[in-house]
Motif scaffolding. Structure first.
Motif, PDB file in Angstrom:
ATOM      1  N   ALA A  53       0.810  -1.220   0.000  1.00 45.93           N
ATOM      2  CA  ALA A  53       0.000   0.000   0.000  1.00 45.93           C
ATOM      3  C   ALA A  53       0.847   1.276   0.000  1.00 45.93           C
ATOM      4  N   GLY A  54       2.178   1.119   0.033  1.00 43.20           N
ATOM      5  CA  GLY A  54       3.027   2.297  -0.080  1.00 43.20           C
ATOM      6  C   GLY A  54       4.024   2.550   1.035  1.00 43.20           C
ATOM      7  N   THR A  55       3.995   1.760   2.091  1.00 45.37           N
ATOM      8  CA  THR A  55       5.012   1.908   3.135  1.00 45.37           C
ATOM      9  C   THR A  55       6.360   1.521   2.543  1.00 45.37           C
ATOM     10  N   PRO A  56       7.400   2.310   2.780  1.00 44.07           N
ATOM     11  CA  PRO A  56       8.712   1.973   2.216  1.00 44.07           C
ATOM     12  C   PRO A  56       9.211   0.613   2.711  1.00 44.07           C
ATOM     13  N   ALA A  57       9.650  -0.222   1.790  1.00 41.54           N
ATOM     14  CA  ALA A  57      10.200  -1.531   2.160  1.00 41.54           C
ATOM     15  C   ALA A  57      11.463  -1.382   3.000  1.00 41.54           C
ATOM     16  N   ASN A  58      12.131  -0.221   2.890  1.00 42.97           N
ATOM     17  CA  ASN A  58      13.368   0.020   3.634  1.00 42.97           C
ATOM     18  C   ASN A  58      13.156   0.923   4.856  1.00 42.97           C
ATOM     19  N   LEU A  59      11.935   0.962   5.382  1.00 36.09           N
ATOM     20  CA  LEU A  59      11.641   1.751   6.574  1.00 36.09           C
ATOM     21  C   LEU A  59      12.599   1.361   7.695  1.00 36.09           C
ATOM     22  N   THR A  60      13.156   2.359   8.380  1.00 33.07           N
ATOM     23  CA  THR A  60      14.089   2.092   9.473  1.00 33.07           C
ATOM     24  C   THR A  60      13.616   2.759  10.756  1.00 33.07           C
ATOM     25  N   ASN A  61      14.046   2.202  11.877  1.00 30.39           N
ATOM     26  CA  ASN A  61      13.745   2.796  13.174  1.00 30.39           C
ATOM     27  C   ASN A  61      14.862   3.759  13.576  1.00 30.39           C
ATOM     28  N   ASP A  62      14.813   4.230  14.796  1.00 30.63           N
ATOM     29  CA  ASP A  62      15.780   5.219  15.271  1.00 30.63           C
ATOM     30  C   ASP A  62      17.191   4.658  15.423  1.00 30.63           C
ATOM     31  N   ARG A  63      17.379   3.371  15.279  1.00 29.16           N
ATOM     32  CA  ARG A  63      18.716   2.747  15.335  1.00 29.16           C
ATOM     33  C   ARG A  63      19.208   2.341  13.956  1.00 29.16           C
ATOM     34  N   GLY A  64      18.407   2.663  12.943  1.00 29.09           N
ATOM     35  CA  GLY A  64      18.771   2.299  11.582  1.00 29.09           C
ATOM     36  C   GLY A  64      18.415   0.873  11.215  1.00 29.09           C
ATOM     37  N   ASP A  65      17.713   0.162  12.104  1.00 30.87           N
ATOM     38  CA  ASP A  65      17.294  -1.199  11.806  1.00 30.87           C
ATOM     39  C   ASP A  65      16.111  -1.139  10.852  1.00 30.87           C
ATOM     40  N   SER A  66      16.266  -1.766   9.691  1.00 31.75           N
ATOM     41  CA  SER A  66      15.179  -1.823   8.719  1.00 31.75           C
ATOM     42  C   SER A  66      14.213  -2.949   9.095  1.00 31.75           C
ATOM     43  N   LEU A  67      13.067  -2.930   8.449  1.00 32.60           N
ATOM     44  CA  LEU A  67      12.124  -4.035   8.630  1.00 32.60           C
ATOM     45  C   LEU A  67      12.810  -5.358   8.297  1.00 32.60           C
ATOM     46  N   LEU A  68      13.608  -5.350   7.218  1.00 32.72           N
ATOM     47  CA  LEU A  68      14.332  -6.554   6.815  1.00 32.72           C
ATOM     48  C   LEU A  68      15.322  -7.001   7.884  1.00 32.72           C
ATOM     49  N   MET A  69      16.052  -6.059   8.461  1.00 40.82           N
ATOM     50  CA  MET A  69      17.009  -6.394   9.518  1.00 40.82           C
ATOM     51  C   MET A  69      16.307  -7.087  10.680  1.00 40.82           C
ATOM     52  N   LEU A  70      15.184  -6.530  11.110  1.00 46.81           N
ATOM     53  CA  LEU A  70      14.479  -7.109  12.251  1.00 46.81           C
ATOM     54  C   LEU A  70      13.937  -8.491  11.923  1.00 46.81           C
ATOM     55  N   ALA A  71      13.366  -8.648  10.744  1.00 49.29           N
ATOM     56  CA  ALA A  71      12.849  -9.962  10.346  1.00 49.29           C
ATOM     57  C   ALA A  71      13.987 -10.983  10.231  1.00 49.29           C
ATOM     58  N   ALA A  72      15.112 -10.566   9.656  1.00 51.86           N
ATOM     59  CA  ALA A  72      16.252 -11.469   9.494  1.00 51.86           C
ATOM     60  C   ALA A  72      16.838 -11.869  10.844  1.00 51.86           C
ATOM     61  N   TYR A  73      17.043 -10.902  11.709  1.00 45.70           N
ATOM     62  CA  TYR A  73      17.638 -11.165  13.022  1.00 45.70           C
ATOM     63  C   TYR A  73      16.777 -12.110  13.852  1.00 45.70           C
ATOM     64  N   HIS A  74      15.469 -12.009  13.675  1.00 44.31           N
ATOM     65  CA  HIS A  74      14.556 -12.840  14.459  1.00 44.31           C
ATOM     66  C   HIS A  74      14.167 -14.135  13.747  1.00 44.31           C
ATOM     67  N   GLY A  75      14.806 -14.414  12.590  1.00 43.31           N
ATOM     68  CA  GLY A  75      14.687 -15.716  11.959  1.00 43.31           C
ATOM     69  C   GLY A  75      13.440 -15.984  11.142  1.00 43.31           C
ATOM     70  N   HIS A  76      12.844 -14.961  10.566  1.00 43.92           N
ATOM     71  CA  HIS A  76      11.601 -15.130   9.810  1.00 43.92           C
ATOM     72  C   HIS A  76      11.871 -15.123   8.309  1.00 43.92           C
TER      73      HIS A  76
END
Length: 149
Positions: A53-76
């Motif tokens: 729907a338009g949310t950036p796939a590379n959205l990052t939090n205040d630590r620079g962790d992207s959605l991908l980083m969080l999903a990868a780190y947590h094993g999904h």
């Protein structure tokens, strides 16, 4: 990466995503928090609906962790694949120089490592690189995967 240092996704709440004004509406910040939590918990359906729907796939939090980083780190792996298919950058490092691939290696998430490699992740990117992390933690099976390109 060591257990004693802050790891991606270990914070209890996410601050504003990169580039969001501090005065942004509380509802937008709450939504961003839900999306980061969805990445941590592997809620692929929610994430893909918002990215589609338009949310950036590379959205990052205040630590620079992207959605991908969080999903990868947590094993999904399914979430990682879905984000990559929607344009998430496989080598996008967080503010500490860590990449999603290095995070997956650190956690021993073999399926995530395979998904990232299949989408072009660079085993030499980041500090430490995924390859360095695999060697550092004696993960010989992952060293073999990372060098079999």
């Amino acid at each position: 990466m060591t257990e004693s240092t802050a790891q991606p996704g270990t914070e209890s709440a996410d601050g504003p995503a990169a580039g969001i004004d501090a005065g942004i509406d509380a509802e937008v910040l709450a939504l961003a928090g839900r999306l980061f939590e969805a990445a941590r918990t592997g809620d692929t359906g929610l994430l893909t609906a918002y990215v589609d729907a338009g949310t950036p796939a590379n959205l990052t939090n205040d630590r620079g962790d992207s959605l991908l980083m969080l999903a990868a780190y947590h094993g999904h792996a399914a979430t990682v694949t879905a984000l990559l298919e929607r344009g998430a950058e496989p080598d996008r490092a967080n503010d500490r120089g860590q990449t999603p691939l290095a995070g997956a290696v650190f956690k021993g998430a073999t399926e995530v490592v395979d998904a990232l490699l299949a989408h072009g992740a660079d085993p030499y990117a980041g500090m430490p690189s995924a390859l360095d992390a695999a060697r550092m933690f004696g993960k010989d099976d992952l060293v073999a995967r990372l060098t079999a390109r």
